[in-house]
Design an enzyme around this catalytic site. Structure first.
Site, PDB file in Angstrom:
ATOM      1  N   MET A 131       0.833  -1.203   0.000  1.00  0.00           N
ATOM      2  CA  MET A 131       0.000   0.000   0.000  1.00  0.00           C
ATOM      3  C   MET A 131       0.871   1.257   0.000  1.00  0.00           C
ATOM      4  O   MET A 131       0.664   2.163  -0.785  1.00  0.00           O
ATOM      5  CB  MET A 131      -0.907   0.028   1.235  1.00  0.00           C
ATOM      6  N   SER A 153       0.447   7.205   6.071  1.00  0.00           N
ATOM      7  CA  SER A 153      -0.872   7.241   6.708  1.00  0.00           C
ATOM      8  C   SER A 153      -1.938   7.709   5.716  1.00  0.00           C
ATOM      9  O   SER A 153      -3.071   7.240   5.725  1.00  0.00           O
ATOM     10  CB  SER A 153      -0.849   8.161   7.929  1.00  0.00           C
ATOM     11  N   ASP A 206      -8.915  -3.169   8.828  1.00  0.00           N
ATOM     12  CA  ASP A 206      -9.520  -3.506  10.119  1.00  0.00           C
ATOM     13  C   ASP A 206      -9.025  -4.873  10.600  1.00  0.00           C
ATOM     14  O   ASP A 206      -8.637  -5.039  11.759  1.00  0.00           O
ATOM     15  CB  ASP A 206     -11.046  -3.521  10.011  1.00  0.00           C
ATOM     16  N   GLU A 252      -6.377  -6.456   9.485  1.00  0.00           N
ATOM     17  CA  GLU A 252      -4.928  -6.368   9.643  1.00  0.00           C
ATOM     18  C   GLU A 252      -4.575  -5.878  11.042  1.00  0.00           C
ATOM     19  O   GLU A 252      -3.709  -6.445  11.716  1.00  0.00           O
ATOM     20  CB  GLU A 252      -4.354  -5.414   8.598  1.00  0.00           C
ATOM     21  N   ARG A 299      18.581 -13.552  40.305  1.00  0.00           N
ATOM     22  CA  ARG A 299      19.564 -12.483  40.485  1.00  0.00           C
ATOM     23  C   ARG A 299      19.506 -11.970  41.921  1.00  0.00           C
ATOM     24  O   ARG A 299      18.439 -11.584  42.413  1.00  0.00           O
ATOM     25  CB  ARG A 299      19.258 -11.353  39.502  1.00  0.00           C
ATOM     26  N   GLN A 333      10.196  -4.587  46.643  1.00  0.00           N
ATOM     27  CA  GLN A 333       8.861  -4.164  46.241  1.00  0.00           C
ATOM     28  C   GLN A 333       8.853  -3.398  44.916  1.00  0.00           C
ATOM     29  O   GLN A 333       7.910  -3.519  44.124  1.00  0.00           O
ATOM     30  CB  GLN A 333       8.221  -3.315  47.338  1.00  0.00           C
ATOM     31  N   ALA A 352       0.731  -0.247  10.140  1.00  0.00           N
ATOM     32  CA  ALA A 352      -0.726  -0.415  10.033  1.00  0.00           C
ATOM     33  C   ALA A 352      -1.459   0.832  10.516  1.00  0.00           C
ATOM     34  O   ALA A 352      -2.552   0.753  11.079  1.00  0.00           O
ATOM     35  CB  ALA A 352      -1.204  -1.651  10.790  1.00  0.00           C
ATOM     36  N   GLY A 353      -0.846   1.994  10.281  1.00  0.00           N
ATOM     37  CA  GLY A 353      -1.422   3.258  10.732  1.00  0.00           C
ATOM     38  C   GLY A 353      -0.821   3.641  12.069  1.00  0.00           C
ATOM     39  O   GLY A 353      -0.892   2.880  13.024  1.00  0.00           O
ATOM     40  N   GLU A 383      -1.032   7.866  16.238  1.00  0.00           N
ATOM     41  CA  GLU A 383      -1.722   9.147  16.098  1.00  0.00           C
ATOM     42  C   GLU A 383      -2.968   8.988  15.212  1.00  0.00           C
ATOM     43  O   GLU A 383      -4.043   9.530  15.512  1.00  0.00           O
ATOM     44  CB  GLU A 383      -0.773  10.189  15.494  1.00  0.00           C
TER      45      GLU A 383
END
Length: 382
Positions: free
Chosen positions: A128, A135, A241, A243, A269, A280, A364-365, A368
């Site tokens: 595409m 975009s 959609d 995708e 560790r 914590q 895939a967009g 934003e």
């Protein structure tokens, strides 16, 4: 780590078990090499085909498993857990290419192209984006001029996953003006006038090959038009959609991989005479990572189920990958921090997880654009 029961069903759990075993045995041991050498292990494709992973959403009559997007999401998650870059290539092949052919190909096109793609004999791709059309994909410049018997394509595509290895590519080109003048074409490797341009070097997702496509007076026969002439935007957007829903599972796999490394590390560790998992602040990191993973899982699985029920929405498909992608970046950063100095070295895979995760904020967009889609729907603005 205990698994939360999302009650996904027998078929989904079968796909998870099958894919997880394959990913653990065949993908995970070479994941570091894939990244270090920017190597695409194409020999795995037929092996994945034997398991049915390339045709999960394809009808059994066409050689697939006849399952749904939920099962596809599960497979994508498990492959990405072992290697995010291989997962990205798998998603581009099985969803962007194979699933679009399933949805929009005519019977002759399905009979010609699906067998090789589903078996893994062939690699698939979808094109595409262009240098000036990311975009804003509708502003693409690749031109398809009608000639006797078909079309001649001239122009380029950019940032195309799997392109250097693909035998079959779905390519969008301009056949008219504006958004009503785009058409999808099925391109075959070796068509005269079609070639692979520059290979694109990336900070992450190394081993998932990305390159430029070049069309120089490339003739494409009429029978390779996929879907309606000048109806490519509908083909493209409907596929986007699905995708987003499937690719959202890539970040899920990355987050699980983060926990796979962090949990044993913080148990073993020791600092100040005790495992760092006893502190914590470290425990808080682990808890936040787990919640980030399962909250994203819940959204992604729900959207996948909505896809299967024919009830998905564009803004929720965007929302699922928005949440998953941003959570994966946060989890990767927390994983690096949990390992301290070790996490900043290439001796441990968590720095790779971060580099790989960032792609999902963009591909895939961008996030934003995803926020724009969601807000536009909620506010009602156009």
């Amino acid at each position: 780590m205990p698994d939360f029961d999302f009650a996904l069903g027998e078929a989904a759990e079968m796909i998870r078990d099958t894919t997880r075993r394959f990913a653990t045995d065949r993908i995970a041991p070479i994941a570091a090499k894939i990244d270090a050498e920017d190597w695409f292990p194409v020999e795995l494709w037929p092996q994945m085909g034997e398991l049915g992973l390339h045709g999960i959403t394809v009808d059994e009559a066409d050689g697939g498993l006849g399952l749904g997007y939920l099962e596809h999401v599960i497979a994508m998650e498990e492959v990405s857990r072992a290697s995010a870059s291989l997962g990205l290539s798998y998603g581009a092949h099985s969803n962007l290419c194979v699933n679009q052919l399933r949805r929009w190909g005519n019977p002759e096109q399905k009979a010609k192209y699906l067998p090789g793609l589903i078996s893994g004999e062939h690699v698939g791709s979808l094109a595409m984006s262009e240098v000036g059309a990311g975009s804003d994909v509708v502003s693409m410049k690749l031109k398809a001029d009608a000639v006797a018997g078909g079309y001649r394509l001239n122009g380029t595509k950019f940032w195309i996953t799997n392109s250097a290895y693909a035998e079959t590519l779905i390519v969008y080109a301009k056949t008219g003006e504006g958004s009503g003048g785009i058409t999808a074409f099925i391109i075959e490797k070796g068509m005269p006038g079609f070639s692979i341009g520059q290979k694109i070097q990336k900070m992450g997702m190394r081993g998932s090959p990305t390159a430029e496509l070049v069309f120089n007076d490339c003739f494409v026969p009429q029978e390779n038009v996929m879907g309606p002439l000048n109806g490519g935007v509908g083909v493209l957007m409907s596929g986007l959609d699905y995708e987003r829903a499937v690719l959202a599972a890539g970040p899920l796999g990355i987050m699980q991989a983060c926990l796979d490394v962090v949990l044993p590390y913080v148990r073993e560790r020791k600092q100040f005479g005790q495992p760092i998992g006893a502190f914590q602040m470290v425990q808080a990191k682990v808890a936040d990572m787990y919640v980030a993973l399962n909250s994203a899982r819940a959204y992604v699985y729900a959207v996948a189920r909505a896809c299967d029920a024919g009830k998905t929405t564009r803004f929720d498909a965007a929302g699922a990958i928005l949440l998953a992608s941003e959570n994966a970046v946060k989890c990767s950063l927390e994983a690096i921090q949990a390992l301290g100095g070790a996490g900043y070295t290439t001796d441990w895979p968590v720095e790779r997880f971060l580099r790989d995760a960032k792609l999902y904020d963009i591909g895939a967009g961008t996030n934003e654009i995803r926020r724009f889609l969601i807000a536009r729907e909620l506010i009602g603005a156009r």
